[in-house]
Design a protein around this motif. Structure first.
Motif, short mmCIF file in Angstrom:
data_model
loop_
_atom_site.label_atom_id
_atom_site.label_comp_id
_atom_site.label_asym_id
_atom_site.label_seq_id
_atom_site.Cartn_x
_atom_site.Cartn_y
_atom_site.Cartn_z
N GLU A 110 7.12 12.61 -11.68
CA GLU A 110 7.14 11.79 -10.18
C GLU A 110 5.81 11.84 -9.47
O GLU A 110 5.24 10.70 -9.15
N ILE A 111 4.97 12.98 -9.49
CA ILE A 111 3.73 13.13 -8.89
C ILE A 111 2.62 12.48 -9.81
O ILE A 111 1.91 11.61 -9.26
N LEU A 112 2.67 12.59 -11.06
CA LEU A 112 1.89 11.77 -11.92
C LEU A 112 2.08 10.47 -11.66
O LEU A 112 1.05 9.58 -12.02
N THR A 113 3.22 9.85 -11.69
CA THR A 113 3.48 8.35 -11.66
C THR A 113 2.81 7.66 -10.58
O THR A 113 2.39 6.77 -10.22
N TRP A 163 0.96 -1.21 0.05
CA TRP A 163 -0.06 -0.14 -0.09
C TRP A 163 0.82 1.20 0.08
O TRP A 163 0.29 2.16 -0.56
N LEU A 164 2.00 1.33 0.54
CA LEU A 164 2.72 2.53 0.63
C LEU A 164 4.07 2.51 -0.28
O LEU A 164 4.42 3.51 -0.32
N ASP A 165 4.31 1.36 -0.81
CA ASP A 165 5.43 1.46 -1.76
C ASP A 165 5.29 2.51 -2.81
O ASP A 165 6.40 3.14 -3.07
N PRO A 166 4.12 2.78 -3.61
CA PRO A 166 4.33 3.77 -4.56
C PRO A 166 4.71 5.25 -4.07
O PRO A 166 5.38 5.97 -4.77
N ALA A 209 0.46 9.15 -8.46
CA ALA A 209 -0.86 8.86 -8.57
C ALA A 209 -1.54 7.84 -9.34
O ALA A 209 -2.40 7.31 -8.96
N GLN A 210 -0.92 7.61 -10.64
CA GLN A 210 -1.34 6.62 -11.58
C GLN A 210 -1.15 5.33 -10.84
O GLN A 210 -1.94 4.30 -10.89
N ARG A 211 0.08 5.20 -10.36
CA ARG A 211 0.27 3.81 -9.55
C ARG A 211 -0.58 3.63 -8.20
O ARG A 211 -1.18 2.55 -8.25
N LYS A 212 -1.11 4.71 -7.90
CA LYS A 212 -2.15 4.51 -6.54
C LYS A 212 -3.35 4.15 -7.41
O LYS A 212 -4.19 3.49 -6.76
N LEU A 213 -3.76 4.62 -8.47
CA LEU A 213 -5.14 4.46 -8.88
C LEU A 213 -5.09 2.96 -9.62
O LEU A 213 -6.04 2.16 -9.70
#
Lengths: 199, 199
Positions: free
Chosen positions: B86-89, B70-73, B91-95
């Motif tokens: 970095e931020i977009l990546t 859960w926290l790795d991204p 967010a995408q990984r979280k999605l």
DNA sequence: GTCTATATCCCGATAGAC
DNA sequence: GTCTATCGGGATATAGAC
């Protein structure tokens, strides 16, 4: 013939519903016990069940009594108003709901999270309302009054971001320390939407 | 001396944890029963309790086993990378986590919603991690590489908006019809963050 | 290691006195 | 209308045979 409720009946029913809100929102339907609700309402368990036929009935009535409170801000979004103002006002009112009615927010969250078994019957009306307002937003976008964005995901953004502060309150406060998160949240949400919606 | 677990022990433990994830994420801790988990795992109830001392222990271990996923991204967000990327990546990984692990998302949501009684011990580490990454984002803002925004509320925005699609899945699908919401969500989230972060 | 059977407790709901 | 007492069902966990 149903007799009109006496004052004391109405008062007790109201007290029970408030106690039910407190307990259901914290523990969910299964996690809540009738004893907890009765104690919170200052009644004995059989006395509580004199006013409501079952735990299920209390839960149903608490949910139903809050539906309008929850959806009125979206209903009030006015197709003839200024688009940016209407959307920002809607988001702010939704954030105010999270701040002022966090138990209500968690009650709904608990329910939807577990598949909305006792709330699914409201989904057709919800879908109609969202469709109607999404059409309004889409029209604003088509007219160039706001940027071209997906109106449904915009509504989800507002729901998600505002409810997060109520539903995940303990986590938000654990991360931020004990500061009140709402002033900062309001500024951030306003800023985000202005940037997103600017034509 | 603890003996090393046999293959069959490890396999059964793993099967039980998966079954526990399924049941706990759908019904919450109180709503789940050991019988349900045992049936889902293809074991008898006493046999399940041979591998884990209690329902509580299963729940604890399921939660603990998912913390890193859960926290790795967020951990992987790199201070030396390109800020927007970095931020977009992240967010995408979280999605992607919401799309690919909705049960895990709902498990955490159930827990935090009810006050995180079995997860609060992880909050200090979470706070450290978020503080560290918020500092990184703040530095990017100070350097003019992204717009000046509150890094904590930015992280909350990403959490809220991505988890919404998993946690409130039934509501999202009721509103959108049965279409897969994730492609549209990815586009919308990407677009929102680009607009928000542009210097 | 896995099972049947069961002990023990808790919860929702009811009976019946007052 | 409100209480004490309790029923009946279902849940966690354990005992003990195999």
């Amino acid at each position: 013939m149903t007799k009109p409720a006496t004052r004391i009946q109405q008062k007790n029913r109201s007290t029970i519903l408030t106690a039910g809100l407190n307990v259901f929102s914290q523990f969910g339907f299964r996690g809540a016990t009738v004893d907890q609700i009765a104690t919170a309402a200052g009644l004995s368990k059989p006395n509580l069940l004199y006013y409501f036929p079952s735990k299920e009935a209390i839960h149903q009535e608490v949910l139903a009594s809050l539906l309008d409170l929850w959806l009125d801000p979206l209903r009030d979004m006015n197709a003839n108003g200024d688009p940016i103002t209407e959307i920002l006002t809607y988001a702010q009112r939704k954030l105010d709901l999270s701040r002022d009615y966090p138990r209500e927010s968690r009650l709904f969250a608990n329910e939807i999270l577990q598949g909305a078994p006792r709330l699914a019957y409201t989904f057709p009306a919800l879908q109609s309302l969202v469709d109607e307002k999404a059409t309004v937003i889409q029209t604003w976008a088509n007219d160039g009054k706001i940027a071209a964005i997906d109106p449904y995901h915009l509504i989800f953004l507002i729901w998600a971001q505002t409810q997060h502060y109520a539903d995940f309150d303990v986590q938000v406060r654990a991360v931020l320390g004990s500061d009140d998160p709402y002033p900062g949240a309001a500024i951030f949400l306003n800023h985000t939407l202005r940037r997103l919606l600017a034509p």
